[in-house]
Write a protein that holds these residues in place. Structure first.
Motif, PDB file in Angstrom:
ATOM      1  N   THR A 322       0.834  -1.203   0.000  1.00  0.00           N
ATOM      2  CA  THR A 322       0.000   0.000   0.000  1.00  0.00           C
ATOM      3  C   THR A 322       0.865   1.248   0.000  1.00  0.00           C
ATOM      4  OG1 THR A 322      -0.158  -0.086   2.419  1.00  0.00           O
ATOM      5  CG2 THR A 322      -1.924  -1.118   1.160  1.00  0.00           C
ATOM      6  N   ARG A 323       0.539   2.158  -0.934  1.00  0.00           N
ATOM      7  CA  ARG A 323       1.219   3.438  -0.992  1.00  0.00           C
ATOM      8  C   ARG A 323       0.150   4.523  -1.050  1.00  0.00           C
ATOM      9  NH1 ARG A 323       4.928   0.556  -4.811  1.00  0.00           N
ATOM     10  NH2 ARG A 323       6.678  -0.155  -3.547  1.00  0.00           N
ATOM     11  N   ALA A 324       0.247   5.445  -2.003  1.00  0.00           N
ATOM     12  CA  ALA A 324      -0.611   6.621  -1.941  1.00  0.00           C
ATOM     13  C   ALA A 324      -1.594   6.770  -3.092  1.00  0.00           C
ATOM     14  CB  ALA A 324       0.254   7.880  -1.866  1.00  0.00           C
ATOM     15  N   SER A 325      -1.680   5.792  -4.003  1.00  0.00           N
ATOM     16  CA  SER A 325      -2.544   5.958  -5.178  1.00  0.00           C
ATOM     17  C   SER A 325      -3.960   5.442  -4.973  1.00  0.00           C
ATOM     18  CB  SER A 325      -1.923   5.263  -6.392  1.00  0.00           C
ATOM     19  OG  SER A 325      -1.854   3.860  -6.196  1.00  0.00           O
ATOM     20  N   CYS A 326      -4.237   4.908  -3.793  1.00  0.00           N
ATOM     21  CA  CYS A 326      -5.591   4.428  -3.473  1.00  0.00           C
ATOM     22  C   CYS A 326      -6.073   5.093  -2.187  1.00  0.00           C
ATOM     23  CB  CYS A 326      -5.622   2.911  -3.293  1.00  0.00           C
ATOM     24  SG  CYS A 326      -5.244   1.969  -4.779  1.00  0.00           S
ATOM     25  N   ALA A 327      -7.357   5.390  -2.143  1.00  0.00           N
ATOM     26  CA  ALA A 327      -7.941   6.004  -0.952  1.00  0.00           C
ATOM     27  C   ALA A 327      -9.399   5.565  -0.837  1.00  0.00           C
ATOM     28  CB  ALA A 327      -7.850   7.527  -1.036  1.00  0.00           C
ATOM     29  N   PRO A 328      -9.976   5.634   0.375  1.00  0.00           N
ATOM     30  CA  PRO A 328     -11.390   5.300   0.523  1.00  0.00           C
ATOM     31  C   PRO A 328     -12.269   6.167  -0.363  1.00  0.00           C
ATOM     32  CG  PRO A 328     -10.313   5.430   2.665  1.00  0.00           C
ATOM     33  CD  PRO A 328      -9.335   5.947   1.660  1.00  0.00           C
ATOM     34  N   LEU A 329     -13.306   5.562  -0.887  1.00  0.00           N
ATOM     35  CA  LEU A 329     -14.269   6.302  -1.701  1.00  0.00           C
ATOM     36  C   LEU A 329     -15.010   7.287  -0.811  1.00  0.00           C
ATOM     37  CD1 LEU A 329     -15.755   6.527  -4.488  1.00  0.00           C
ATOM     38  CD2 LEU A 329     -17.407   4.892  -3.550  1.00  0.00           C
ATOM     39  N   PRO A 330     -14.942   8.592  -1.101  1.00  0.00           N
ATOM     40  CA  PRO A 330     -15.666   9.566  -0.265  1.00  0.00           C
ATOM     41  C   PRO A 330     -17.151   9.225  -0.210  1.00  0.00           C
ATOM     42  CG  PRO A 330     -14.142  10.687  -1.721  1.00  0.00           C
ATOM     43  CD  PRO A 330     -14.177   9.246  -2.154  1.00  0.00           C
ATOM     44  N   GLY A 331     -17.661   9.092   0.998  1.00  0.00           N
ATOM     45  CA  GLY A 331     -19.075   8.768   1.152  1.00  0.00           C
ATOM     46  C   GLY A 331     -19.417   7.350   0.780  1.00  0.00           C
ATOM     47  N   PRO A 333     -19.802   3.093   1.035  1.00  0.00           N
ATOM     48  CA  PRO A 333     -20.571   2.295   1.990  1.00  0.00           C
ATOM     49  C   PRO A 333     -19.825   2.066   3.297  1.00  0.00           C
ATOM     50  CG  PRO A 333     -20.594   1.300  -0.198  1.00  0.00           C
ATOM     51  CD  PRO A 333     -19.599   2.413  -0.233  1.00  0.00           C
ATOM     52  N   GLY A 334     -20.377   2.622   4.352  1.00  0.00           N
ATOM     53  CA  GLY A 334     -19.814   2.389   5.675  1.00  0.00           C
ATOM     54  C   GLY A 334     -18.499   3.091   5.928  1.00  0.00           C
ATOM     55  N   LEU A 335     -18.121   4.039   5.043  1.00  0.00           N
ATOM     56  CA  LEU A 335     -16.833   4.705   5.191  1.00  0.00           C
ATOM     57  C   LEU A 335     -17.039   6.206   5.366  1.00  0.00           C
ATOM     58  CD1 LEU A 335     -14.835   2.835   2.430  1.00  0.00           C
ATOM     59  CD2 LEU A 335     -14.420   2.689   4.876  1.00  0.00           C
ATOM     60  N   PRO A 336     -16.183   6.862   6.124  1.00  0.00           N
ATOM     61  CA  PRO A 336     -16.303   8.315   6.296  1.00  0.00           C
ATOM     62  C   PRO A 336     -15.889   9.043   5.032  1.00  0.00           C
ATOM     63  CG  PRO A 336     -14.304   7.516   7.362  1.00  0.00           C
ATOM     64  CD  PRO A 336     -15.059   6.295   6.899  1.00  0.00           C
ATOM     65  N   ASP A 337     -16.369  10.259   4.891  1.00  0.00           N
ATOM     66  CA  ASP A 337     -15.990  11.105   3.762  1.00  0.00           C
ATOM     67  C   ASP A 337     -14.680  11.790   4.127  1.00  0.00           C
ATOM     68  OD1 ASP A 337     -17.829  13.495   1.729  1.00  0.00           O
ATOM     69  OD2 ASP A 337     -15.787  12.753   1.595  1.00  0.00           O
ATOM     70  N   LEU A 338     -13.551  11.243   3.589  1.00  0.00           N
ATOM     71  CA  LEU A 338     -12.247  11.724   3.982  1.00  0.00           C
ATOM     72  C   LEU A 338     -11.845  12.950   3.182  1.00  0.00           C
ATOM     73  CD1 LEU A 338     -10.294   8.372   4.315  1.00  0.00           C
ATOM     74  CD2 LEU A 338     -11.478   9.640   6.087  1.00  0.00           C
ATOM     75  N   ALA A 339     -10.875  13.667   3.701  1.00  0.00           N
ATOM     76  CA  ALA A 339     -10.357  14.847   3.004  1.00  0.00           C
ATOM     77  C   ALA A 339      -9.658  14.427   1.722  1.00  0.00           C
ATOM     78  CB  ALA A 339      -9.374  15.585   3.916  1.00  0.00           C
ATOM     79  N   ASP A 340      -9.516  15.417   0.817  1.00  0.00           N
ATOM     80  CA  ASP A 340      -8.920  15.114  -0.482  1.00  0.00           C
ATOM     81  C   ASP A 340      -7.501  14.581  -0.372  1.00  0.00           C
ATOM     82  OD1 ASP A 340     -10.477  17.901  -2.226  1.00  0.00           O
ATOM     83  OD2 ASP A 340     -11.216  15.898  -1.710  1.00  0.00           O
ATOM     84  N   ASP A 341      -6.777  15.017   0.658  1.00  0.00           N
ATOM     85  CA  ASP A 341      -5.373  14.616   0.740  1.00  0.00           C
ATOM     86  C   ASP A 341      -5.184  13.369   1.593  1.00  0.00           C
ATOM     87  OD1 ASP A 341      -6.004  15.672   3.151  1.00  0.00           O
ATOM     88  OD2 ASP A 341      -4.227  16.964   3.322  1.00  0.00           O
ATOM     89  N   ALA A 342      -6.276  12.612   1.821  1.00  0.00           N
ATOM     90  CA  ALA A 342      -6.158  11.387   2.617  1.00  0.00           C
ATOM     91  C   ALA A 342      -5.246  10.396   1.901  1.00  0.00           C
ATOM     92  CB  ALA A 342      -7.539  10.763   2.824  1.00  0.00           C
ATOM     93  N   ARG A 343      -4.382   9.772   2.653  1.00  0.00           N
ATOM     94  CA  ARG A 343      -3.450   8.819   2.072  1.00  0.00           C
ATOM     95  C   ARG A 343      -3.384   7.582   2.957  1.00  0.00           C
ATOM     96  NH1 ARG A 343      -4.079  11.903  -1.368  1.00  0.00           N
ATOM     97  NH2 ARG A 343      -2.564  12.985  -2.683  1.00  0.00           N
ATOM     98  N   LEU A 344      -3.053   6.451   2.337  1.00  0.00           N
ATOM     99  CA  LEU A 344      -2.839   5.225   3.100  1.00  0.00           C
ATOM    100  C   LEU A 344      -1.383   5.124   3.493  1.00  0.00           C
ATOM    101  CD1 LEU A 344      -4.924   2.738   0.965  1.00  0.00           C
ATOM    102  CD2 LEU A 344      -5.563   3.788   3.121  1.00  0.00           C
ATOM    103  N   PRO A 345      -1.075   4.449   4.580  1.00  0.00           N
ATOM    104  CA  PRO A 345       0.336   4.308   4.989  1.00  0.00           C
ATOM    105  C   PRO A 345       1.104   3.463   3.990  1.00  0.00           C
ATOM    106  CG  PRO A 345      -1.090   2.882   6.294  1.00  0.00           C
ATOM    107  CD  PRO A 345      -1.993   3.759   5.490  1.00  0.00           C
ATOM    108  N   VAL A 346       2.387   3.748   3.913  1.00  0.00           N
ATOM    109  CA  VAL A 346       3.252   2.969   3.028  1.00  0.00           C
ATOM    110  C   VAL A 346       3.671   1.705   3.744  1.00  0.00           C
ATOM    111  CG1 VAL A 346       5.481   2.950   1.835  1.00  0.00           C
ATOM    112  CG2 VAL A 346       4.102   5.030   1.860  1.00  0.00           C
ATOM    113  N   GLN A 347       3.559   0.576   3.027  1.00  0.00           N
ATOM    114  CA  GLN A 347       3.991  -0.703   3.578  1.00  0.00           C
ATOM    115  C   GLN A 347       5.401  -0.963   3.081  1.00  0.00           C
ATOM    116  OE1 GLN A 347       1.276  -3.961   3.142  1.00  0.00           O
ATOM    117  NE2 GLN A 347       2.918  -5.420   2.854  1.00  0.00           N
ATOM    118  N   PRO A 348       6.397  -1.034   3.946  1.00  0.00           N
ATOM    119  CA  PRO A 348       7.780  -1.208   3.493  1.00  0.00           C
ATOM    120  C   PRO A 348       7.986  -2.547   2.832  1.00  0.00           C
ATOM    121  CG  PRO A 348       7.639  -1.510   5.865  1.00  0.00           C
ATOM    122  CD  PRO A 348       6.291  -1.031   5.403  1.00  0.00           C
TER     123      PRO A 348
END
Length: 350
Positions: A322-331, A333-348
């Protein structure tokens, strides 16, 4: 520089130089030292063809590829590591993506090299496995799957599931798949099968409009991505069956004014070094490419030594990076509406 030049400089006969080169008896130690000193001084190296004719071996392994691209380049690193400490050398033979046709390229390449330049070959993503070269052959990621030729590949079916499950877990439901034509690598259909299986398990019907196949030209990939993103109801995420296509997907999306991952999440497959250098860095499914190259050469070395490999068909696991090109879908199913700059943590990388 020829063997005759060595003989003249060392003050011996050509036959004596030949004996030294082939470690034969009958030459005084001082003469051997003198001949080897001249060989080093002149930079003489015997022809592979001549060596093959004399000894019926060249101690050279061939790695045959259709083209040098990120996947094959990574695989070569592993192959090179496998010959360290052995008496073998490595030669890479590539057509540069040119020729009269892609199908059957390995037969042409083997016919040019086997019996004269190489003792055995590793074929990378071969289109056919029914090759009769007279030399040991190992295939990496073959088009047609396992046959009599020993093979090394990754768990592409599970990798397709991993990628799609990740996007589903982020709330995406309209997930595009960018693959290869059906006639292509076996890995492509397997990754698509994993994509379809993950959607089915989540109760999400496959929309045929979201599944596209592209050829090897970058323009084909870009056109397919443009078509996907021009749909009236475009996908919110795209799973590209290799990192190169995923990188092109992000470039096309951003050229169309879409934000990655704000408007479109993108995931690739392979984890080549280029995937870490994009902006944003690419989330991908890793297959251990260097390990695949190393194991293929190790299997070939076993065969060249007259031994049967411990395993004739090796399938390696895949994992999510996991890096930064995927993010939760705003709004979603069952997920919060995250800010535009939301990022997932990098997995080394391990």
């Amino acid at each position: 520089m020829t063997i005759r030049h060595v003989a003249e400089r060392a003050g011996v006969s050509v036959a004596t130089v030949s004996k030294v080169l082939n470690d034969r008896y009958g030459v005084a130690a001082a003469t051997v030292d003198r001949v080897r000193e001249v060989i080093e001084e002149l930079g003489y190296e015997s022809s592979l063809v001549a060596r093959s004719l004399r000894n019926h071996r060249t101690n050279v392994i061939g790695v045959l590829v259709w083209d040098i691209e990120p996947f094959s380049a990574e695989l070569l690193k592993g192959a090179a590591g496998a010959i360290r400490g052995t008496d073998y050398e490595l030669v890479v033979y590539a057509g540069g993506g040119k020729g009269s046709g892609r199908l059957g390229w390995e037969r042409r390449y083997l016919s040019r090299l086997s019996g004269t330049l190489i003792d055995g070959a590793v074929m990378v993503t071969p289109t056919v496995l029914d090759v009769d070269s007279g030399s040991p052959v190992v295939a990496v990621d073959p088009h047609s799957g396992r046959e009599t030729v020993p093979t090394v590949d990754a768990d592409n079916l599970q990798g397709g599931r991993i990628a799609t499950d990740h996007l589903i877990g982020l709330g995406h439901r309209r997930i595009g798949f960018l693959g290869r034509p059906p006639r292509d690598l076996e890995s492509g259909p397997l990754r698509e099968a994993g994509y379809r299986a993950a959607l089915a398990d989540a109760g999400i019907p496959v929309d045929p409009q979201l599944v596209r196949a592209a050829g090897y030209d970058e323009s084909d990939v870009r056109n397919a991505v443009h078509d996907l993103l021009s749909l009236p109801e475009r996908p919110t995420a795209i799973f590209a069956a290799n990192d190169v296509s995923a990188i092109s997907t992000m470039e096309v999306a951003m050229a169309m004014g879409l934000r990655v991952p704000g408007d479109l999440s993108v995931i690739g497959f392979d984890n080549v070094p280029e995937s870490m250098m994009t902006e944003p860095a690419l989330t991908t499914v890793e297959q251990p490419i260097q390990l695949m190259g190393r194991l293929a050469v190790e299997m070939l070395l076993e065969m060249l030594a007259g031994r049967e490999p411990a395993q004739r068909h090796v399938r390696l696991p895949t994992r999510l990076v996991t890096r930064a090109s995927c993010a939760p879908l705003p709004g979603g199913p069952g997920l919060p509406d995250l800010a535009d700059d939301a990022r997932l943590p990098v997995q080394p990388r391990s």
